[in-house]
Scaffold this active site. Structure first.
Site, mmCIF file in Angstrom:
data_model
loop_
_atom_site.group_PDB
_atom_site.id
_atom_site.type_symbol
_atom_site.label_atom_id
_atom_site.label_comp_id
_atom_site.label_asym_id
_atom_site.label_seq_id
_atom_site.Cartn_x
_atom_site.Cartn_y
_atom_site.Cartn_z
ATOM 1 C CE LYS A 1 -3.278 -2.041 3.279
ATOM 2 N NZ LYS A 1 -3.810 -1.864 4.655
ATOM 3 N N GLY A 2 2.116 1.120 0.394
ATOM 4 C CA GLY A 2 2.974 2.283 0.658
ATOM 5 C C GLY A 2 3.167 3.223 -0.511
ATOM 6 C CD GLU B 1 8.366 -1.088 -2.973
ATOM 7 O OE1 GLU B 1 7.264 -0.576 -2.755
ATOM 8 O OE2 GLU B 1 8.679 -2.238 -2.604
ATOM 9 C CG ASP B 2 6.907 2.162 -0.162
ATOM 10 O OD1 ASP B 2 7.627 1.227 -0.574
ATOM 11 O OD2 ASP B 2 6.163 2.034 0.829
ATOM 12 C CG ASP C 1 15.253 -1.451 4.597
ATOM 13 O OD1 ASP C 1 16.485 -1.367 4.694
ATOM 14 O OD2 ASP C 1 14.523 -1.579 5.588
ATOM 15 C CE LYS D 1 15.139 2.764 5.398
ATOM 16 N NZ LYS D 1 14.521 1.904 6.423
ATOM 17 C CG PHE E 1 10.853 2.620 10.313
ATOM 18 C CD1 PHE E 1 10.909 1.434 9.582
ATOM 19 C CD2 PHE E 1 9.609 3.175 10.600
ATOM 20 C CE1 PHE E 1 9.743 0.822 9.142
ATOM 21 C CE2 PHE E 1 8.442 2.558 10.171
ATOM 22 C CZ PHE E 1 8.504 1.380 9.440
ATOM 23 C CB VAL E 2 11.198 7.346 6.517
ATOM 24 C CG1 VAL E 2 12.575 7.927 6.758
ATOM 25 C CG2 VAL E 2 11.240 6.335 5.362
ATOM 26 N NE ARG F 1 -0.647 2.404 4.845
ATOM 27 C CZ ARG F 1 0.358 1.600 4.543
ATOM 28 N NH1 ARG F 1 1.374 2.053 3.840
ATOM 29 N NH2 ARG F 1 0.365 0.352 4.938
HETATM 30 P P1 5GP Z 1 12.954 -4.435 1.634
HETATM 31 O O1 5GP Z 1 12.425 -5.776 1.217
HETATM 32 O O2 5GP Z 1 13.664 -3.685 0.521
HETATM 33 O O3 5GP Z 1 13.804 -4.550 2.871
HETATM 34 O O4 5GP Z 1 11.733 -3.570 2.119
HETATM 35 C C1 5GP Z 1 10.806 -3.056 1.244
HETATM 36 C C2 5GP Z 1 9.502 -2.690 1.927
HETATM 37 O O5 5GP Z 1 9.663 -2.540 3.322
HETATM 38 C C3 5GP Z 1 8.992 -1.367 1.434
HETATM 39 O O6 5GP Z 1 8.130 -1.530 0.357
HETATM 40 C C4 5GP Z 1 8.272 -0.809 2.641
HETATM 41 O O7 5GP Z 1 6.944 -1.265 2.640
HETATM 42 C C5 5GP Z 1 8.987 -1.409 3.807
HETATM 43 N N1 5GP Z 1 9.995 -0.471 4.375
HETATM 44 C C6 5GP Z 1 11.332 -0.540 4.279
HETATM 45 N N2 5GP Z 1 11.923 0.478 4.935
HETATM 46 C C7 5GP Z 1 10.919 1.205 5.458
HETATM 47 C C8 5GP Z 1 10.885 2.419 6.236
HETATM 48 O O8 5GP Z 1 11.885 3.065 6.587
HETATM 49 N N3 5GP Z 1 9.638 2.868 6.570
HETATM 50 C C9 5GP Z 1 8.492 2.237 6.233
HETATM 51 N N4 5GP Z 1 7.344 2.784 6.621
HETATM 52 N N5 5GP Z 1 8.490 1.106 5.491
HETATM 53 C C10 5GP Z 1 9.681 0.598 5.109
#
Ligand code: 5GP
Length: 170
Positions: free
Chosen positions: A37-38, A93-94, A97, A125, A146-147, A159
């Site tokens: 949803k992000g 994608e939002d 990470d 990141k 964490f944002v 959100r």
């Molecule tokens: P990844 O698989 O790359 O570690 O994480 C991707 C997903 O984790 C993103 O689509 C998001 O939903 C969530 N995510 C990663 N870092 C953050 C953050 O700093 N804040 C928030 N709210 N969601 C995050």
């Protein structure tokens, strides 16, 4: 919480991304595949800054965060994804990470056989992703914090914040 990126800076960046995406695709038909949803708030602004008349949009639900750590779950049906065969896809994608979510999803997409796949992410990141997932259209590189806000949540909250904030607990 602490301000990281204000709404005016986000707006300018989203317009730039829209321009870059528009010139990349030109008149070629493509689908913005918006990750729920992000990415919804970002995508709503982004698609309105893309000038192409041959773009459509679709949505997929991927991973979920539990609290402030990634679970890496990917939920979706292959039957649903098959409609993207031979299609040019722009995954929206939002935030990237660890890159786990998109690495897994890109493998799933490869099996479908789209014409091409590009990634647009508002945030990355970089020190965590370390180039694992290659982002074609990136908004901002941020530190390992964490944002929340502008669509990003903490257990479904925040959100609706118009700016991107660093979550520091309550
Ligand atoms: P990844 O698989 O790359 O570690 O994480 C991707 C997903 O984790 C993103 O689509 C998001 O939903 C969530 N995510 C990663 N870092 C953050 C953050 O700093 N804040 C928030 N709210 N969601 C995050």
């Amino acid at each position: 919480m602490r301000l990281l990126i204000c709404r005016e800076t986000i707006k300018k960046k989203v317009e730039e991304l829209g321009k870059d995406i528009s010139s990349h695709y030109g008149e070629k038909p493509f689908t913005c595949l918006i990750i729920l949803k992000g990415s919804t708030i970002f995508a709503a602004d982004l698609i309105r800054s893309i000038t192409s008349e041959n773009m459509d949009i679709d949505f997929v639900r991927l991973s979920s965060y539990s609290g402030t750590s990634s679970t890496g779950n990917v939920e979706m049906s292959m039957a649903e994804l098959n409609k993207f065969k031979d299609r040019h896809l722009l995954v929206v994608e939002d935030i990237v990470d660890t890159g786990n979510t998109l690495t897994h999803f890109m493998k799933t997409l490869e099996n479908i056989g789209p014409a091409s796949v590009k990634i647009c992410s508002l945030l990355e990141k970089k020190e965590i992703n370390q180039g694992k997932v290659k982002i074609d259209f990136l908004g901002f590189d941020i530190k390992n914090e964490f944002v929340i806000g502008y669509g990003l949540d903490m257990n479904e909250r925040f959100r609706n914040l118009p700016d991107i904030m660093i979550y520091e607990g309550e």
